[in-house]
Design an enzyme around this catalytic site. Structure first.
Site, PDB file in Angstrom:
ATOM      1  N   LYS A 165       0.837  -1.214   0.000  1.00  0.00           N
ATOM      2  CA  LYS A 165       0.000   0.000   0.000  1.00  0.00           C
ATOM      3  C   LYS A 165       0.867   1.257   0.000  1.00  0.00           C
ATOM      4  CE  LYS A 165      -1.676   1.658   4.091  1.00  0.00           C
ATOM      5  NZ  LYS A 165      -1.393   3.086   4.274  1.00  0.00           N
ATOM      6  N   ASN A 166       1.895   1.270   0.858  1.00  0.00           N
ATOM      7  CA  ASN A 166       2.678   2.489   1.014  1.00  0.00           C
ATOM      8  C   ASN A 166       3.636   2.741  -0.144  1.00  0.00           C
ATOM      9  OD1 ASN A 166       1.327   2.925   3.345  1.00  0.00           O
ATOM     10  ND2 ASN A 166       3.059   2.538   4.733  1.00  0.00           N
ATOM     11  N   CYS A 186      -5.472   8.147   9.721  1.00  0.00           N
ATOM     12  CA  CYS A 186      -5.554   7.577  11.067  1.00  0.00           C
ATOM     13  C   CYS A 186      -5.227   8.649  12.117  1.00  0.00           C
ATOM     14  CB  CYS A 186      -4.524   6.456  11.219  1.00  0.00           C
ATOM     15  SG  CYS A 186      -4.965   4.928  10.402  1.00  0.00           S
ATOM     16  N   ARG A 212       0.425  14.682  12.957  1.00  0.00           N
ATOM     17  CA  ARG A 212       0.776  14.544  11.555  1.00  0.00           C
ATOM     18  C   ARG A 212       0.732  15.860  10.772  1.00  0.00           C
ATOM     19  NH1 ARG A 212      -1.392   8.746   9.547  1.00  0.00           N
ATOM     20  NH2 ARG A 212       0.654   8.671   8.600  1.00  0.00           N
ATOM     21  N   ASP A 223       4.669   0.917  12.114  1.00  0.00           N
ATOM     22  CA  ASP A 223       3.467   0.206  11.648  1.00  0.00           C
ATOM     23  C   ASP A 223       3.396  -1.228  12.174  1.00  0.00           C
ATOM     24  OD1 ASP A 223       2.636   2.419  10.317  1.00  0.00           O
ATOM     25  OD2 ASP A 223       3.137   1.712   8.306  1.00  0.00           O
ATOM     26  N   ARG A 277      -8.942  -0.430   4.425  1.00  0.00           N
ATOM     27  CA  ARG A 277      -8.122   0.646   3.868  1.00  0.00           C
ATOM     28  C   ARG A 277      -6.730   0.138   3.539  1.00  0.00           C
ATOM     29  NH1 ARG A 277      -5.941   4.680   5.512  1.00  0.00           N
ATOM     30  NH2 ARG A 277      -5.743   4.422   7.739  1.00  0.00           N
TER      31      ARG A 277
HETATM   32  C1  UD1 Z   1       4.268   6.925   6.256  1.00  0.00           C
HETATM   33  C2  UD1 Z   1       3.429   5.677   6.080  1.00  0.00           C
HETATM   34  C3  UD1 Z   1       2.879   5.210   7.425  1.00  0.00           C
HETATM   35  C4  UD1 Z   1       4.021   5.052   8.441  1.00  0.00           C
HETATM   36  C5  UD1 Z   1       4.874   6.307   8.500  1.00  0.00           C
HETATM   37  C6  UD1 Z   1       6.109   6.146   9.370  1.00  0.00           C
HETATM   38  C7  UD1 Z   1       2.542   5.960   3.844  1.00  0.00           C
HETATM   39  C8  UD1 Z   1       1.360   6.214   2.980  1.00  0.00           C
HETATM   40  N1  UD1 Z   1       2.332   5.984   5.173  1.00  0.00           N
HETATM   41  O1  UD1 Z   1       3.405   7.946   6.753  1.00  0.00           O
HETATM   42  O2  UD1 Z   1       2.230   3.961   7.227  1.00  0.00           O
HETATM   43  O3  UD1 Z   1       3.460   4.814   9.715  1.00  0.00           O
HETATM   44  O4  UD1 Z   1       5.325   6.652   7.173  1.00  0.00           O
HETATM   45  O5  UD1 Z   1       6.880   5.088   8.929  1.00  0.00           O
HETATM   46  O6  UD1 Z   1       3.619   5.717   3.363  1.00  0.00           O
HETATM   47  N2  UD1 Z   1       6.077  14.782  10.530  1.00  0.00           N
HETATM   48  C9  UD1 Z   1       6.164  16.132  10.826  1.00  0.00           C
HETATM   49  N3  UD1 Z   1       6.075  17.031   9.808  1.00  0.00           N
HETATM   50  C10 UD1 Z   1       5.888  16.636   8.512  1.00  0.00           C
HETATM   51  C11 UD1 Z   1       5.808  15.261   8.217  1.00  0.00           C
HETATM   52  C12 UD1 Z   1       5.911  14.358   9.253  1.00  0.00           C
HETATM   53  O7  UD1 Z   1       6.320  16.505  11.987  1.00  0.00           O
HETATM   54  O8  UD1 Z   1       5.814  17.524   7.639  1.00  0.00           O
HETATM   55  C13 UD1 Z   1       6.153  13.802  11.635  1.00  0.00           C
HETATM   56  C14 UD1 Z   1       4.840  13.028  11.793  1.00  0.00           C
HETATM   57  O9  UD1 Z   1       3.906  13.745  12.551  1.00  0.00           O
HETATM   58  C15 UD1 Z   1       5.310  11.763  12.461  1.00  0.00           C
HETATM   59  C16 UD1 Z   1       6.695  11.548  11.842  1.00  0.00           C
HETATM   60  O10 UD1 Z   1       7.094  12.805  11.312  1.00  0.00           O
HETATM   61  O11 UD1 Z   1       5.438  11.971  13.840  1.00  0.00           O
HETATM   62  C17 UD1 Z   1       6.717  10.493  10.751  1.00  0.00           C
HETATM   63  O12 UD1 Z   1       5.848  10.863   9.714  1.00  0.00           O
HETATM   64  P1  UD1 Z   1       6.110  10.470   8.194  1.00  0.00           P
HETATM   65  O13 UD1 Z   1       7.388   9.727   8.067  1.00  0.00           O
HETATM   66  O14 UD1 Z   1       5.922  11.688   7.353  1.00  0.00           O
HETATM   67  O15 UD1 Z   1       4.916   9.470   7.931  1.00  0.00           O
HETATM   68  P2  UD1 Z   1       3.886   9.466   6.729  1.00  0.00           P
HETATM   69  O16 UD1 Z   1       4.581   9.740   5.448  1.00  0.00           O
HETATM   70  O17 UD1 Z   1       2.704  10.276   7.095  1.00  0.00           O
END
Ligand code: UD1
Length: 415
Positions: free
Chosen positions: A22-23, A115, A120, A301, A394
């Site tokens: 999915k990711n 979620c 986030r 995850d 999902r």
């Molecule tokens: C992706 C995965 C999700 C996984 C996560 C961490 C997808 C579609 N989803 O989510 O399944 O749990 O990686 O491995 O690939 N953060 C900030 N600012 C930002 C972006 C992120 O503070 O602009 C923080 C987030 O709040 C979180 C951390 O960074 O605490 C990790 O987030 P991120 O690596 O961006 O995860 P996703 O890409 O949302």
């Protein structure tokens, strides 16, 4: 509201084919907006998130259809989504930002949903786009990003998966060279970069903390099969470890799952790689320590599914969640089933060896839902898992069906 019924299950045995990730699929679908030519993707799993992403692409003006596991996307023209409400269906909707800015120099969108595992924010995405020359205006939930992108040096304060993906997709059509330092290293990022390279992009360093993108004037169509889902494979591995199973996860790749497989192996499960995938035998007995980290560390995850396993080992397991601030929501539900778990801030202490009892539990997020289904396999009696937001559908392509094919007593009783 989807509801699942899970009963105490015997040793799981047999073979489960791992779906594509999915990711990996979601960013690759967003990347299809980068070209006017046709993109063909194979073995795409049946997931609500994939359907939502296809709806978002259509709302951006692309043709997008799926048939028998193949997806075709053609974005002859692409603009900001007409139906903003679609973006709230999932967090990954933010991934259209990079491609649309790269292609049109403009994207209007609304803050994504997903979620409720943490705040986030998308500040790292926005900061990176600003470095590439974009202007960003925000009013409430609405964000407007404009400007012709130019290559730049970007340092990510945290190796965010989504921000790395968005910035790579923004940089592939920007003029000049972009360097992303402290980039995320997840296998899904490497896969996205391989896909973009198949479209004609020039990218070096994917899978390292330093990604270099040399902008090209245009990208062309491509045909691609994304990587297998290491989280689905890990979830099935946990099911095997909970039931003293003997399971072959066909297609699973050891090199993507080392942290999770080390934990299971240290706990007593026999893990072997062969030409077809990964074989697991035996039960997890020893307590575990797991600290979630960016890849190649232990994936956040997998924290909830592994916690279900930890409830049935002998002794005290210690988990530390460092990625998301609200990712212990499954604990309350596991405790409803008799698990003994104490949470103190980022720390969870799991006293293993307490028998689990079937109960009526509720899925609060995607991986929590999977963990509760796994716990149901080990519990005495029937577990009723309500999933009001449809989290399991999902992110897992028929998890209960795959478990049932391995001998588990798990089924969906209401769609
Ligand atoms: C992706 C995965 C999700 C996984 C996560 C961490 C997808 C579609 N989803 O989510 O399944 O749990 O990686 O491995 O690939 N953060 C900030 N600012 C930002 C972006 C992120 O503070 O602009 C923080 C987030 O709040 C979180 C951390 O960074 O605490 C990790 O987030 P991120 O690596 O961006 O995860 P996703 O890409 O949302």
């Amino acid at each position: 509201m989807p509801q699942y019924q899970i009963g105490h299950s015997p040793r799981l045995s047999g073979e489960a084919r791992v779906s594509t990730a999915k990711n990996a699929v979601l960013p690759i679908l967003a990347a299809a907006l980068l070209t006017q030519e046709e993109i063909i993707l194979h073995h795409i799993p049946t997931l609500t998130d994939v359907n939502n992403m296809l709806a978002i692409l259509r709302s951006c003006g692309a043709e997008a259809e799926s048939e028998g596991g193949d997806v075709r996307v053609r974005a002859v023209a692409a603009g900001s989504p007409e139906e903003m409400s679609l973006l709230r269906t999932m967090r990954a909707s933010v991934l259209i930002l990079g491609p649309l800015c790269a292609r049109n120099g403009e994207c209007v969108f609304t803050m994504p949903g997903g979620c409720a595992i943490g705040q986030r924010p998308i500040d790292l995405h926005i900061k990176g786009l600003r470095k590439l020359g974009a202007q960003v205006a925000q009013a409430g939930d609405a964000v407007r990003v404009t400007g012709t992108l130019k290559g730049a040096n970007i340092y990510l304060d945290f190796p965010s998966v989504g921000a790395t993906e968005n910035l790579v997709m923004a940089a592939v059509l920007a003029q000049g060279v972009t360097r992303i330092e402290n980039a995320a290293k997840e296998p899904e990022i490497v896969d996205l970069c391989r896909f973009l390279s198949a479209m004609g992009a020039r990218i070096a360093g994917a899978g390292t903390g330093n990604i270099i993108v040399e902008g090209v004037p245009r990208l062309h169509g491509a045909e691609y099969t994304p990587i297998p889902d290491r989280i689905e494979a890990g979830t099935l591995a946990c099911a095997a470890a909970l039931t003293d199973g003997s399971v072959l996860l066909s297609g699973a790749r050891m090199e993507h799952m080392r942290a999770v497989l080390f934990k299971l192996s240290e706990s007593g499960v026999i893990v072997q790689e062969d030409a077809r995938g990964i074989r697991l035998r035996g039960r997890a007995r020893q307590p575990m320590e797991a600290r979630t980290l960016s890849y190649p560390g232990f994936p956040t995850d997998m924290q909830a599914p592994l916690m279900a396993v930890a409830t049935q080992t002998h002794g005290l397991s210690v988990f530390l969640e460092t990625i998301f601030e609200n990712r212990y929501m499954h604990v309350v539900e596991l405790k409803r089933m008799g698990a003994q778990i104490r949470v103190e801030g980022q720390l969870a202490l799991i006293q293993g060896g307490r028998p689990l009892n079937g109960a009526h539990v509720t899925a609060t997020d995607l991986r929590a839902a999977a963990a509760l289904m796994l716990a149901g396999l080990a519990a005495e009696g029937q577990t009723l898992l309500s999933d009001p937001a449809g989290h399991l559908m999902r992110g897992y392509d028929g998890l209960e069906e795959k478990l049932r094919a391995l001998g588990a007593d798990a089924m969906i009783i209401r769609q």
